[in-house]
Design a protein around this motif. Structure first.
Motif, mmCIF file in Angstrom:
data_model
loop_
_atom_site.group_PDB
_atom_site.id
_atom_site.type_symbol
_atom_site.label_atom_id
_atom_site.label_comp_id
_atom_site.label_asym_id
_atom_site.label_seq_id
_atom_site.Cartn_x
_atom_site.Cartn_y
_atom_site.Cartn_z
ATOM 1 N N GLY A 137 0.849 -1.201 0.000
ATOM 2 C CA GLY A 137 0.000 0.000 0.000
ATOM 3 C C GLY A 137 0.873 1.235 0.000
ATOM 4 O O GLY A 137 1.891 1.286 0.705
ATOM 5 N N ARG A 138 0.497 2.220 -0.819
ATOM 6 C CA ARG A 138 1.312 3.445 -0.918
ATOM 7 C C ARG A 138 0.460 4.699 -0.728
ATOM 8 O O ARG A 138 0.727 5.735 -1.329
ATOM 9 N N HIS A 181 2.302 -2.246 -4.304
ATOM 10 C CA HIS A 181 0.993 -1.625 -4.564
ATOM 11 C C HIS A 181 0.221 -2.492 -5.544
ATOM 12 O O HIS A 181 0.643 -3.639 -5.823
ATOM 13 N N SER A 182 -0.849 -1.946 -6.092
ATOM 14 C CA SER A 182 -1.737 -2.790 -6.906
ATOM 15 C C SER A 182 -1.091 -3.243 -8.211
ATOM 16 O O SER A 182 -1.569 -4.182 -8.833
#
Ligand SMILES: NC(=O)c1ccc[n+]([C@@H]2O[C@H](COP(=O)([O-])OP(=O)(O)OC[C@H]3O[C@@H](n4cnc5c(N)ncnc54)[C@H](OP(=O)(O)O)[C@@H]3O)[C@@H](O)[C@H]2O)c1
Length: 279
Positions: free
Chosen positions: A166-167, A190-191
């Protein structure tokens, strides 16, 4: 193996005593209690619960706390003005904009007018920039809570491989920067990260702020790793984290439970920032 559960409640109880003494000292010195204002736009259930918990902690410790609630369709300019006005008030020591914001509100546009010295959750560009530069700053409370818990448990950070999932500006990004400040080797995921599990399995310390229940599974965790779960996800009326706790506790060396891990400490960090200032 069964992971040690890192108990945020126990540490919070000890911190609460220190903060209560500090709140009393400030009230005596200034002739008024320190005051925190929370701003909610819309009725996100997690933000609503968090606001109630912060208000309760303020009450116990001896700070004034006000919640200003606005409808989800509030205009960006109105919210922006509200933050500017509150930040200029001499009787308000901290202002926190609760997230998530309604889709039409740009976080950057509203937080940039908040006085940096009142931005106790470090959401505005001045504090975020200072954190990036390694200068003392207000930092988002969850990231601060994660480091606080590791320090209290005497878990080493320097030189460790820290992987952040997560960012977001309030979750993963500040956590990673704080770990970097403490000389960890930090990787952000991240994604769009390819083969996430192969990266997370390198982590001595794994911090997750994704917002998906049971997203981090046992196969993503290196045996003995420390897993810090910042997720707060309302599922069937109860709060769960990002970590599939049952499986992960069999692999990890230590794990923050949800609830009872980072959450209780997060609100105390917010109060500490309001009373004590930047770190
Ligand atoms: N709002 C707060 O004050 C706060 C504070 C701490 C924790 N929390 C809790 O932490 C959770 C996340 O909150 P947030 O504000 O950080 O969330 P957010 O702004 O929605 O950010 C989520 C992050 O997770 C990444 N992500 C999404 N799906 C992913 C996937 N499949 N694999 C890897 N990464 C993925 C996203 O990547 P991209 O950037 O590529 O989209 C994004 O960086 C929530 O449960 C929240 O309640 C909230």
């Amino acid at each position: 193996m069964s992971a040690t559960m890192l108990d945020g409640r126990e540490l919070a109880a000890a911190l609460r005593a220190t903060l209560t003494a500090e709140a009393a000292r400030i009230a005596h010195e200034r002739g008024r209690r320190a005051h925190l204002t929370l701003i909610a736009s819309g009725d996100d259930p997690t933000a609503t619960l968090y606001a109630a918990q912060v208000a309760q902690s303020c009450e116990r410790i001896g700070l004034g706390c006000a919640l200003r609630r606005y409808p989800a369709d509030i205009a960006e300019t109105v919210l922006r003005t509200e933050l500017a006005v509150l930040g200029a008030r001499g009787d308000v020591d901290g202002v926190v904009l609760l997230l998530p914001l309604p889709g039409h509100i740009r976080q950057r546009v509203v937080t940039e007018v908040l006085a940096p010295e009142k931005d106790v959750d470090g959401l505005g560009p001045r504090n975020a920039g200072r954190l990036m530069l390694g200068f003392p700053s207000y930092v988002p409370s969850t990231a601060d809570a994660a480091l606080e818990l590791l320090h209290a448990a005497q878990i080493p950070i320097q030189g460790q491989n820290v992987v952040i999932i997560g960012r977001s500006n309030v979750g993963g990004k500040p956590a990673g920067l704080l770990f970097l400040r403490e000389n960890a080797t930090v990787t952000f995921c991240h994604s769009r990260t390819i083969d996430l599990a192969s990266v997370t399995r390198q982590a001595d310390i794994l911090f997750t702020s994704v917002g998906r229940p049971a997203y981090v599974t046992a196969d993503m965790v290196k045996p003995g790793a420390v897993v810090l779960d910042a997720g707060m996800n309302a599922v069937d009326g109860r709060m769960v984290g990002d970590v599939a706790e049952d499986g992960v506790r069999e692999v990890a060396g230590a794990l923050t439970p949800v609830p009872g891990g980072l959450g209780p400490l997060t609100r105390l960090m917010l109060i500490r920032h309001t009373l004590v200032g930047p770190r």
